[in-house]
Design a protein around this motif. Sequence first.
Motif, short mmCIF file in Angstrom:
data_model
loop_
_atom_site.label_atom_id
_atom_site.label_comp_id
_atom_site.label_asym_id
_atom_site.label_seq_id
_atom_site.Cartn_x
_atom_site.Cartn_y
_atom_site.Cartn_z
N SER A 126 27.61 27.13 -58.51
CA SER A 126 28.13 27.46 -56.71
C SER A 126 29.33 28.12 -56.97
O SER A 126 30.23 28.36 -58.37
CB SER A 126 28.75 26.26 -56.20
OG SER A 126 29.71 25.54 -56.72
N GLY A 127 30.10 28.75 -55.67
CA GLY A 127 31.31 29.48 -56.03
C GLY A 127 32.38 28.64 -56.38
O GLY A 127 33.18 29.16 -57.27
N SER A 128 32.63 27.39 -56.08
CA SER A 128 33.73 26.80 -56.43
C SER A 128 33.51 26.58 -57.99
O SER A 128 34.73 26.75 -58.71
CB SER A 128 33.65 25.25 -55.98
OG SER A 128 33.84 25.36 -54.25
N GLU A 188 41.98 36.59 -52.99
CA GLU A 188 40.57 37.44 -52.31
C GLU A 188 40.93 38.59 -51.88
O GLU A 188 42.14 38.71 -51.21
CB GLU A 188 40.38 36.67 -51.03
CG GLU A 188 39.83 35.23 -51.50
CD GLU A 188 40.13 34.43 -50.00
OE1 GLU A 188 39.02 34.20 -49.19
OE2 GLU A 188 41.07 33.83 -49.64
N ILE A 244 33.56 36.10 -53.76
CA ILE A 244 32.48 35.22 -53.28
C ILE A 244 31.98 35.66 -51.83
O ILE A 244 30.86 35.64 -51.47
CB ILE A 244 32.74 33.71 -53.64
CG1 ILE A 244 33.21 33.46 -55.01
CG2 ILE A 244 31.76 32.90 -52.99
CD1 ILE A 244 33.66 32.04 -55.49
N ALA A 245 33.22 35.74 -51.01
CA ALA A 245 32.75 36.15 -49.76
C ALA A 245 32.74 37.56 -49.52
O ALA A 245 31.92 38.07 -48.80
CB ALA A 245 33.89 35.63 -48.70
N ASP A 291 38.40 36.85 -56.37
CA ASP A 291 37.41 36.23 -55.80
C ASP A 291 36.78 36.88 -54.95
O ASP A 291 37.29 36.93 -53.84
CB ASP A 291 38.12 34.92 -55.22
CG ASP A 291 37.20 34.02 -54.67
OD1 ASP A 291 36.00 34.43 -54.42
OD2 ASP A 291 37.49 32.61 -54.35
N LYS A 336 27.76 33.06 -52.86
CA LYS A 336 27.43 33.26 -51.38
C LYS A 336 26.07 34.37 -51.32
O LYS A 336 25.11 33.90 -51.38
CB LYS A 336 28.44 33.83 -50.54
CG LYS A 336 29.29 32.76 -50.32
CD LYS A 336 30.37 32.62 -49.17
CE LYS A 336 30.72 31.04 -48.99
NZ LYS A 336 32.30 30.93 -49.31
N TYR A 357 41.31 30.94 -49.66
CA TYR A 357 40.46 29.71 -49.86
C TYR A 357 39.76 30.10 -51.19
O TYR A 357 39.10 31.35 -51.29
CB TYR A 357 39.56 29.87 -48.46
CG TYR A 357 38.39 28.97 -48.92
CD1 TYR A 357 38.63 27.63 -48.82
CD2 TYR A 357 37.10 29.00 -49.16
CE1 TYR A 357 37.94 26.45 -49.10
CE2 TYR A 357 36.21 28.19 -49.41
CZ TYR A 357 36.50 26.95 -49.56
OH TYR A 357 35.67 25.90 -49.95
N HIS A 358 39.43 29.20 -52.14
CA HIS A 358 38.81 29.62 -53.32
C HIS A 358 37.83 28.29 -53.67
O HIS A 358 37.46 28.39 -54.81
CB HIS A 358 39.92 29.83 -54.68
CG HIS A 358 40.71 30.99 -54.27
ND1 HIS A 358 40.18 32.46 -54.36
CD2 HIS A 358 41.99 31.23 -53.88
CE1 HIS A 358 41.15 32.96 -54.03
NE2 HIS A 358 42.29 32.53 -53.82
N GLY A 359 37.45 27.56 -52.81
CA GLY A 359 36.62 26.36 -53.02
C GLY A 359 37.12 25.01 -52.97
O GLY A 359 38.48 24.82 -52.81
N VAL A 370 34.66 29.75 -59.75
CA VAL A 370 36.25 29.78 -59.75
C VAL A 370 36.99 28.66 -60.96
O VAL A 370 37.71 29.41 -61.46
CB VAL A 370 36.91 29.45 -58.47
CG1 VAL A 370 38.41 29.54 -58.58
CG2 VAL A 370 36.30 30.66 -57.62
N MET A 381 31.25 25.89 -48.04
CA MET A 381 32.57 26.45 -47.49
C MET A 381 32.66 25.76 -46.49
O MET A 381 32.25 24.74 -45.93
CB MET A 381 32.20 27.88 -47.18
CG MET A 381 32.92 28.39 -46.19
SD MET A 381 32.88 30.33 -45.87
CE MET A 381 33.62 30.28 -44.29
#
Length: 459
Positions: free
Chosen positions: A145-147, A246, A282-283, A280, A309, A179-181, A150, A1
Amino acid sequence: MPERTLPPGAATAPPPAPPSACTLSPEGPPAPGELLALDRQHVWHPYGPMPGREAPLVVESASGVRLRLAEETQGRRELIDGMSSWWSAVHGYNHPVLNEAVREQLARMSHVMFGGLTHEPAVRLAKRLVDITPEGLEHVFLADSGSVSVEVALKMCLQYWRSVGRPEKRRLLTWRGGYHGDTWQPMSVCDPDGGMHDLWSGVLPRQVFADAPPAGFEAEPDEHYVRHLRELIARHADELAAVIVEPVVQGAGGMRFHSPAYVRALREACDEHGVLLVLDEIATGFGRTGALFAAEHAGITPDVLCLGKALTGGYLTMAATLCTARIAEGISQGPVPVLAHGPTFMGNPLAAAVADASVGLLLTQDWAGEVTRIEQGLREGLAETASLPGVREVRVLGAIGVVQLERPVDMAAATRAAVGEGVWLRPFRDMVYAMPPFVTGDEDLARICAAMHAAAARG
Ligand SMILES: *Cc1c(COP(=O)(O)O)cnc(C)c1O
């Protein structure tokens, strides 16, 4: 991130001494100076130049909410972690339950390929995620991974429409400030300004951007904005595969909070116009905003959900993409009846085992009570920060505290001020923010607030 842009001042830390001896001595632990010299010469850091211009702190170990530095820095050998290592270490470091989960799995197997094989940790984790996420999400893709999760989410949506005979539905809509990666498709839906789209013009797919959602978790939803979202989705419906956002908290794109009503409005407009909705989380997933998943604030189920995350409690890299039966069936009945994605380390057993243990640990605790306690602690601890000169706004939601400044932060000065208070923070753009581990005690939390205050004052 993600530190989407390098703020002015990011490069003002004195550079470490140029490397002299460029090998690590084979005997004994290397001196921090040696590590730093080699680090600067050879190792990329997130959003960093090469060679590095800021001298990172060398961390020797971490336990509970404390990072132990290899050498004393401004009189501190230990720092309270205000960042949870970018939203991930919700239980703190070196947790006995998570350590044991890794050890046990390590003794069985660290990894086996996932093609043609399966194993208990992955199956357990997938079932658990299906059980705790919003009703209707049935199928789980374990990514690394998060990216990547996505990427997989967007591939699912595009492939769904191809499979059901609508290949022209391949663009994406999002709102600004997201933000998405950092991989290609996620980058295309990051905030176009903060995400450096100018740098990539001609390379990134061009997506449809709505205005950023009006600020305020508790603010009355703005009807004009809802209409704006609806109109944009209606206008582009024939070419849109999905809307991706998000929910409730925009993280690395600017740490802004918005009303769950906008997420609900997206769900309604997507349903009305035949567009898929990807959330998303992820956070925001795993309790950070005060709900286990932020979608719950809106009371909706997305077609596709991304998690990452905090999934592994910050131990190993793993993310997950969940989808509904409709998406999976659509893909599986198409001309290419498989989801064409399969990373080498898909479903990694070590990561899956620690993820299952971490989620289990979260659910056996009063996590909601802890998040509320941290929310109150941040509100009280930052009450006076709002009236500091140069501070535009202080906002808190769940275990997230943000001090927004009037100008870009002097990252080096702000970080130094926090370290001087014995706290690790990573200010960026015009913000000093914290999302502490849920196990942070009240005294440590007060110190995090004091450090945010000092960083805002001096940064
Ligand atoms: C961090 C983040 C990502 C990217 O995850 P990585 O594991 O860093 O690839 C995607 N979306 C959101 C909302 C994030 O916060």
